[in-house]
Write a protein that holds these residues in place. Structure first.
Motif, PDB file in Angstrom:
ATOM      1  N   VAL A 175      16.099 -28.722 -72.928  1.00 15.77           N
ATOM      2  CA  VAL A 175      15.835 -30.140 -72.685  1.00 15.77           C
ATOM      3  C   VAL A 175      14.848 -30.233 -71.519  1.00 15.77           C
ATOM      4  O   VAL A 175      14.946 -29.467 -70.561  1.00 15.77           O
ATOM      5  CB  VAL A 175      17.135 -30.898 -72.351  1.00 15.77           C
ATOM      6  CG1 VAL A 175      16.843 -32.352 -72.016  1.00 15.77           C
ATOM      7  CG2 VAL A 175      18.131 -30.802 -73.504  1.00 15.77           C
ATOM      8  N   PHE A 235      22.161 -39.434 -82.521  1.00 11.80           N
ATOM      9  CA  PHE A 235      23.511 -39.328 -81.951  1.00 11.80           C
ATOM     10  C   PHE A 235      23.943 -40.618 -81.266  1.00 11.80           C
ATOM     11  O   PHE A 235      25.126 -40.894 -81.125  1.00 11.80           O
ATOM     12  CB  PHE A 235      23.574 -38.177 -80.949  1.00 11.80           C
ATOM     13  CG  PHE A 235      23.020 -36.882 -81.474  1.00 11.80           C
ATOM     14  CD1 PHE A 235      23.603 -36.257 -82.570  1.00 11.80           C
ATOM     15  CD2 PHE A 235      21.889 -36.310 -80.909  1.00 11.80           C
ATOM     16  CE1 PHE A 235      23.090 -35.065 -83.071  1.00 11.80           C
ATOM     17  CE2 PHE A 235      21.368 -35.131 -81.402  1.00 11.80           C
ATOM     18  CZ  PHE A 235      21.966 -34.508 -82.489  1.00 11.80           C
ATOM     19  N   PHE A 255      26.424 -35.351 -71.543  1.00 15.25           N
ATOM     20  CA  PHE A 255      26.793 -34.002 -71.989  1.00 15.25           C
ATOM     21  C   PHE A 255      25.823 -33.488 -73.060  1.00 15.25           C
ATOM     22  O   PHE A 255      25.846 -32.315 -73.393  1.00 15.25           O
ATOM     23  CB  PHE A 255      28.233 -34.005 -72.500  1.00 15.25           C
ATOM     24  CG  PHE A 255      28.858 -32.638 -72.636  1.00 15.25           C
ATOM     25  CD1 PHE A 255      28.812 -31.718 -71.587  1.00 15.25           C
ATOM     26  CD2 PHE A 255      29.492 -32.261 -73.805  1.00 15.25           C
ATOM     27  CE1 PHE A 255      29.395 -30.454 -71.711  1.00 15.25           C
ATOM     28  CE2 PHE A 255      30.078 -30.999 -73.944  1.00 15.25           C
ATOM     29  CZ  PHE A 255      30.022 -30.097 -72.892  1.00 15.25           C
ATOM     30  N   TYR A 256      25.001 -34.361 -73.582  1.00 17.28           N
ATOM     31  CA  TYR A 256      23.914 -33.907 -74.454  1.00 17.28           C
ATOM     32  C   TYR A 256      22.742 -33.395 -73.619  1.00 17.28           C
ATOM     33  O   TYR A 256      22.091 -32.429 -73.978  1.00 17.28           O
ATOM     34  CB  TYR A 256      23.434 -35.047 -75.364  1.00 17.28           C
ATOM     35  CG  TYR A 256      24.248 -35.183 -76.638  1.00 17.28           C
ATOM     36  CD1 TYR A 256      23.727 -34.773 -77.863  1.00 17.28           C
ATOM     37  CD2 TYR A 256      25.535 -35.686 -76.615  1.00 17.28           C
ATOM     38  CE1 TYR A 256      24.464 -34.872 -79.026  1.00 17.28           C
ATOM     39  CE2 TYR A 256      26.293 -35.791 -77.772  1.00 17.28           C
ATOM     40  CZ  TYR A 256      25.747 -35.393 -78.977  1.00 17.28           C
ATOM     41  OH  TYR A 256      26.484 -35.473 -80.125  1.00 17.28           O
ATOM     42  N   ARG A 262      20.233 -28.869 -69.693  1.00 20.00           N
ATOM     43  CA  ARG A 262      20.324 -27.845 -70.738  1.00 20.00           C
ATOM     44  C   ARG A 262      18.993 -27.123 -70.889  1.00 20.00           C
ATOM     45  O   ARG A 262      17.922 -27.712 -70.680  1.00 20.00           O
ATOM     46  CB  ARG A 262      20.746 -28.487 -72.061  1.00 20.00           C
ATOM     47  CG  ARG A 262      22.170 -28.990 -72.038  1.00 20.00           C
ATOM     48  CD  ARG A 262      22.669 -29.399 -73.397  1.00 20.00           C
ATOM     49  NE  ARG A 262      24.015 -29.932 -73.325  1.00 20.00           N
ATOM     50  CZ  ARG A 262      25.120 -29.177 -73.308  1.00 20.00           C
ATOM     51  NH1 ARG A 262      25.030 -27.863 -73.371  1.00 20.00           N
ATOM     52  NH2 ARG A 262      26.308 -29.738 -73.220  1.00 20.00           N
ATOM     53  N   ASP A 293      24.823 -29.701 -69.052  1.00 23.78           N
ATOM     54  CA  ASP A 293      26.100 -29.047 -69.309  1.00 23.78           C
ATOM     55  C   ASP A 293      27.154 -29.602 -68.362  1.00 23.78           C
ATOM     56  O   ASP A 293      26.878 -30.512 -67.560  1.00 23.78           O
ATOM     57  CB  ASP A 293      25.968 -27.519 -69.226  1.00 23.78           C
ATOM     58  CG  ASP A 293      25.645 -27.024 -67.819  1.00 23.78           C
ATOM     59  OD1 ASP A 293      25.927 -27.727 -66.828  1.00 23.78           O
ATOM     60  OD2 ASP A 293      25.095 -25.910 -67.709  1.00 23.78           O
ATOM     61  N   GLU A 294      28.382 -29.052 -68.447  1.00 26.57           N
ATOM     62  CA  GLU A 294      29.473 -29.631 -67.653  1.00 26.57           C
ATOM     63  C   GLU A 294      29.354 -29.335 -66.165  1.00 26.57           C
ATOM     64  O   GLU A 294      30.121 -29.854 -65.378  1.00 26.57           O
ATOM     65  CB  GLU A 294      30.844 -29.210 -68.185  1.00 26.57           C
ATOM     66  CG  GLU A 294      31.119 -27.723 -68.267  1.00 26.57           C
ATOM     67  CD  GLU A 294      30.851 -27.160 -69.654  1.00 26.57           C
ATOM     68  OE1 GLU A 294      29.666 -27.189 -70.082  1.00 26.57           O
ATOM     69  OE2 GLU A 294      31.798 -26.677 -70.295  1.00 26.57           O
ATOM     70  N   LEU A 313      17.498 -38.130 -80.019  1.00 28.78           N
ATOM     71  CA  LEU A 313      18.770 -38.588 -79.426  1.00 28.78           C
ATOM     72  C   LEU A 313      19.288 -39.847 -80.109  1.00 28.78           C
ATOM     73  O   LEU A 313      20.491 -40.122 -80.063  1.00 28.78           O
ATOM     74  CB  LEU A 313      18.609 -38.810 -77.921  1.00 28.78           C
ATOM     75  CG  LEU A 313      18.697 -37.530 -77.070  1.00 28.78           C
ATOM     76  CD1 LEU A 313      18.269 -37.813 -75.643  1.00 28.78           C
ATOM     77  CD2 LEU A 313      20.093 -36.936 -77.100  1.00 28.78           C
TER      78      LEU A 313
END
Lengths: 92, 386
Positions: A58, A13, A45-46, A55, A49-50, A10
């Motif tokens: 993850v 990013f 958002f990494y 995720r 999800d929205e 991470l």
């Protein structure tokens, strides 16, 4: 305050987080993610999800236990918990 | 005129420039899938549509020609966006009900730039997102999301329960429909075509307030009714920028051409020459009768034909085709070229394959040179001003 540790992936990013001690005020994993979003806008958002679901690839651990509620992230976090946000090993 | 070739690959974004010879450079996103890379002609900003294996789909942009990339504001489905999913029967054999799924972003697939700076992004599951502020914010086009062909308005109710938009294997693990072709009319900001695999082509002429199917003349070879209104499988749709009524479609069931803005389509395949099945199509900037394809062998194989790679070109609206082979391997080639992986600008064309080969032509396809043989699997190739 809970201590948050991130997979090093991470940092590519969110390089601003590298080397920082991350402590957040939170009683659930969902609150940890929300607080992390304040520290590093975009990171939620990494991780999720929205719809706020973790995720698929993850993992989040509170102390040594993988969280159970991947849909709402309601797993509890204590004041001295160590919360790890990891990349799930997805095979191979 | 100097040009750059923008290449999206399974392992990052490459920019290919000519300095004596064409040279690829890894521009960014090392290790991440870069589904589509394109330059906004209004601003020069480069956009990359990424798929991080673990971290989801992300929009990335570069304002310095690909020297540095930053996350853009991200596209997200609004609360309440649902779509009809098709489940496999359960393990006990009972029939699976059709399910309504909450939409989350599975894949960013295509970005297109319309007149007046408008930006469109096509996604899986089946979303058309539109930005009128240069990509700072995107909004889901609801009339297309709620279209009757996919089951009606699922924001406010349960709709009709029937969708004619099926799934694509490109959907990152879930079998969901996707918008892979967005064709904004450069003359008219109110008019846009979109294409969806296993659904067909749709058009708006009122800025996205309403949409209608544009599949007249389309013929498929896998449904009981070859001319059914829905269920066609456009692989990619492209227009001539100077003559936007000239529209081309490489389709699962052949090559189709329209000279009236997709109102009617004519099949222009030439199977004897190998011009039938494939994914990409490029259309000349100035002459809408001129188009290029990279054909493959049938939907069963999806390979180069007989181990030889060729580009097909027509200059007469598909009445006749030429096989262009100079500089391309004619033995032991097993390249597959994806729908977004053939680009053109002026006399320059470029295409890339799933085996990591990138070929460039500077003479409208007459001859080709290999620019790279060992790139990652190539997803998209676009040519932009230098």
């Amino acid at each position: 305050m809970a201590k948050v540790e991130l997979t090093r992936h991470l940092y590519s990013f969110f390089p601003e987080l590298e080397g920082r001690e991350l402590h957040v005020e939170a009683s659930t994993v969902a609150e940890v993610v929300r607080e992390m979003e304040r520290v590093a806008p975009g990171i939620a958002f990494y991780v999720c999800d929205e719809r706020g679901r973790l995720r698929m690839h993850v993992n989040v651990f509170v102390d040594d236990e993988r969280i159970v509620d991947r849909a709402r992230l309601s797993d509890g976090v204590g004041p001295h918990s160590r919360v790890l946000i990891m990349q799930a090993l997805s095979g191979g | 005129m100097s040009e750059r070739i923008l290449v999206g690959t399974r392992k990052g974004t490459f920019v290919v420039k000519k300095a004596g010879r064409w040279t690829p450079r890894l521009s960014g996103h090392a290790g991440a899938g870069s589904n589509f890379v394109a330059a906004d002609p209004h601003t020069g900003t480069l956009w990359a549509l990424l798929g991080h294996g673990h971290w989801g789909a992300k929009l990335s942009r570069s304002r310095d020609g690909g020297e540095t990339w930053q996350d853009a504001p991200q596209i997200k489905y609004p609360e309440g966006a649902r779509y009809i999913g098709h489940e496999m029967p359960s393990e006990d054999g009972s029939e699976a009900p059709t399910t309504l799924r909450a939409a989350t972003l599975l894949k960013l697939w295509h970005i297109a730039f319309g007149p007046q700076g408008r930006i469109y992004v096509g996604t899986i599951p089946g979303g058309l997102f539109v930005s009128d502020d240069g990509g700072e914010t995107f909004e889901l086009n609801r009339p297309l999301w709620n279209h009757e062909s996919r089951g009606g308005d699922l924001f406010s109710g349960d709709g009709t329960g029937v969708t004619h938009w099926y799934g694509t294997p490109a959907s990152e693990g879930e079998f969901a429909p996707g918008i892979h072709s967005i064709v904004p009319d450069p003359r008219n900001p109110e008019r846009v075509l979109v294409a969806i695999s296993t659904a067909g082509v749709l058009e708006t002429v009122d800025g996205g307030k309403s949409w209608r199917g544009r599949n007249k003349g389309m013929l498929n070879d896998y449904l009981p009714d070859p001319a059914a209104e829905w269920g066609h499988d456009p692989h990619y749709v492209e227009q001539c920028p100077a003559q936007p009524d000239h529209v081309w479609q490489q389709n699962h069931s052949g090559v189709f051409y329209s000279a009236d803005g997709a109102a009617t389509w004519t099949k222009v395949s030439e199977p004897e020459l190998g011009v039938h099945f494939g994914f990409p199509v490029a259309v000349d900037d100035a002459d809408g009768r001129v188009a290029w394809l990279v054909p493959g062998r049938s939907d069963n194989q999806r390979m180069a034909i007989d181990g030889g790679l060729f580009v097909a070109r027509t200059t007469d609206g598909g009445q006749s085709w030429q096989r262009l082979t100079k500089g391309l391997p004619q033995t032991h080639a097993y390249d597959v070229v994806y729908r977004h992986a053939l680009g053109n600008r002026g006399d320059t064309l470029a295409f890339g394959s799933t085996t990591g080969n990138l070929y460039v032509s500077e003479d409208r396809g007459d001859s080709w040179q290999a620019v790279g043989h060992n790139l990652p699997p190539i997803y998209s190739v676009r040519i932009a001003a230098g």
